[in-house]
Design a protein around this motif. Structure first.
Motif, PDB file in Angstrom:
ATOM      1  N   UNK A 147       0.831  -1.195   0.000  1.00 50.95           N
ATOM      2  CA  UNK A 147       0.000   0.000   0.000  1.00 50.95           C
ATOM      3  C   UNK A 147       0.871   1.252   0.000  1.00 50.95           C
ATOM      4  N   UNK A 148       0.299   2.345  -0.474  1.00 56.87           N
ATOM      5  CA  UNK A 148       1.001   3.629  -0.403  1.00 56.87           C
ATOM      6  C   UNK A 148       1.057   4.092   1.045  1.00 56.87           C
ATOM      7  N   UNK A 149       2.031   4.953   1.349  1.00 59.71           N
ATOM      8  CA  UNK A 149       2.155   5.541   2.687  1.00 59.71           C
ATOM      9  C   UNK A 149       2.168   7.055   2.558  1.00 59.71           C
ATOM     10  N   UNK A 150       1.773   7.739   3.656  1.00 63.55           N
ATOM     11  CA  UNK A 150       1.603   9.186   3.605  1.00 63.55           C
ATOM     12  C   UNK A 150       2.219   9.845   4.840  1.00 63.55           C
ATOM     13  N   UNK A 151       2.601  11.101   4.657  1.00 66.98           N
ATOM     14  CA  UNK A 151       3.090  11.902   5.783  1.00 66.98           C
ATOM     15  C   UNK A 151       1.894  12.410   6.579  1.00 66.98           C
ATOM     16  N   UNK A 152       2.110  12.949   7.797  1.00 70.77           N
ATOM     17  CA  UNK A 152       0.996  13.493   8.583  1.00 70.77           C
ATOM     18  C   UNK A 152       0.214  14.575   7.846  1.00 70.77           C
ATOM     19  N   UNK A 153       0.888  15.263   6.920  1.00 71.74           N
ATOM     20  CA  UNK A 153       0.198  16.316   6.163  1.00 71.74           C
ATOM     21  C   UNK A 153      -0.478  15.787   4.900  1.00 71.74           C
ATOM     22  N   UNK A 154      -0.376  14.477   4.673  1.00 74.70           N
ATOM     23  CA  UNK A 154      -1.073  13.881   3.546  1.00 74.70           C
ATOM     24  C   UNK A 154      -0.256  13.707   2.282  1.00 74.70           C
ATOM     25  N   UNK A 155       1.027  14.040   2.306  1.00 70.96           N
ATOM     26  CA  UNK A 155       1.879  13.853   1.133  1.00 70.96           C
ATOM     27  C   UNK A 155       2.272  12.384   0.989  1.00 70.96           C
ATOM     28  N   UNK A 156       2.393  11.943  -0.243  1.00 76.62           N
ATOM     29  CA  UNK A 156       2.808  10.562  -0.495  1.00 76.62           C
ATOM     30  C   UNK A 156       4.274  10.391  -0.089  1.00 76.62           C
ATOM     31  N   UNK A 157       4.547   9.432   0.782  1.00 76.97           N
ATOM     32  CA  UNK A 157       5.923   9.149   1.194  1.00 76.97           C
ATOM     33  C   UNK A 157       6.413   7.808   0.648  1.00 76.97           C
ATOM     34  N   UNK A 158       5.486   6.989   0.154  1.00 70.25           N
ATOM     35  CA  UNK A 158       5.861   5.700  -0.416  1.00 70.25           C
ATOM     36  C   UNK A 158       4.829   5.301  -1.464  1.00 70.25           C
TER      37      UNK A 158
END
Length: 240
Positions: A147-158
């Motif tokens: 699955x994709x991962x996200x930063x606390x602000x909602x940006x894609x991190x993975x």
């Protein structure tokens, strides 16, 4: 010959050797990419690159293509132009499969929004070891879920990217043409997967034994502030 002459001669030799080394390294770096794209260089006219287009925010507003997909298209166009093949954009919502199959084509974007990608994956069925689940928004491969991962602000991190290259869309059709489908869980994965085809020497070496067969590559990308900082090959092999 005086010291000045010797120094100038030595500098000239090193320059030539350095230039030759640079060209040799560039050849090695791009050789795998050229081999990957070779099946798409034989068609006539322009090669269609199908992009996912989504409805505009307002009724009757123009359909939109994401910036990451546009960048991926730009990369495809650049590499194919350098190899002597011109390309053109086709929107996924208006692409006609019967027309596309008359020549080779590239489809960017996942099957959830791009009907052409969906058509290709449906044809592959169980032949492809990577499965995309549109409802869950993830990939399955080798017993794992991705699955994709996200930063606390909602940006894609993975994000992940899937590359599928078929020498024939219909392997039993004598006149069938090549097809390439590339997509991620987000546009970030799509864009980076296209870049990997042209710039990732490790991927080129991994795919080399399968370059004359149908093949796939499943990649993982890590991001910071939309910038890719790391890539990993999860799986790459021929498609039986």
């Amino acid at each position: 010959m005086g010291d000045l002459g010797i120094n100038l001669l030595a500098s000239a030799i090193w320059y030539v050797l350095g230039l030759g080394t640079t060209r040799a390294l560039q050849f090695i770096k791009t050789y795998g990419s050229k081999q990957f794209w070779r099946p798409f260089l034989k068609g006539k006219g322009t090669l269609a690159v199908v992009l996912t287009d989504k409805p505009g925010a307002q009724p009757r507003s123009p359909r939109k293509i994401s910036l990451t997909d546009v960048q991926a298209f730009s990369d495809v166009r650049s590499v194919l132009a350098s190899l002597g093949r011109n390309v053109e954009i086709k929107s996924g919502s208006s692409a006609d499969m019967d027309q596309l199959q008359k020549d080779s084509f590239v489809s960017l974007g996942g099957p959830k929004a791009n009907g052409v990608s969906d058509h290709v994956l449906s044809r592959l069925a169980d032949r492809l070891p990577v499965r995309y689940d549109a409802a869950e928004g993830c990939f399955f491969f080798g017993g794992g879920q991705f699955r994709a991962a996200y930063s606390p602000s909602g940006l894609v991190t993975q994000d992940y990217g899937l590359i599928i290259r078929l020498l024939k869309l219909d392997r039993n059709g004598p006149d069938a043409k090549p097809a390439l489908v590339v997509f991620g869980l987000h546009g970030h994965g799509t864009e980076q997967a296209i870049k990997a085809i042209t710039a990732n020497a490790h991927l080129a070496r991994t795919l080399k034994p399968h370059i004359k067969q149908d093949l796939f590559a499943f990649l993982k990308f890590d991001f910071v502030e939309h910038k890719c900082i790391k890539s990993e090959i999860i799986g790459a092999n021929s498609i039986p």
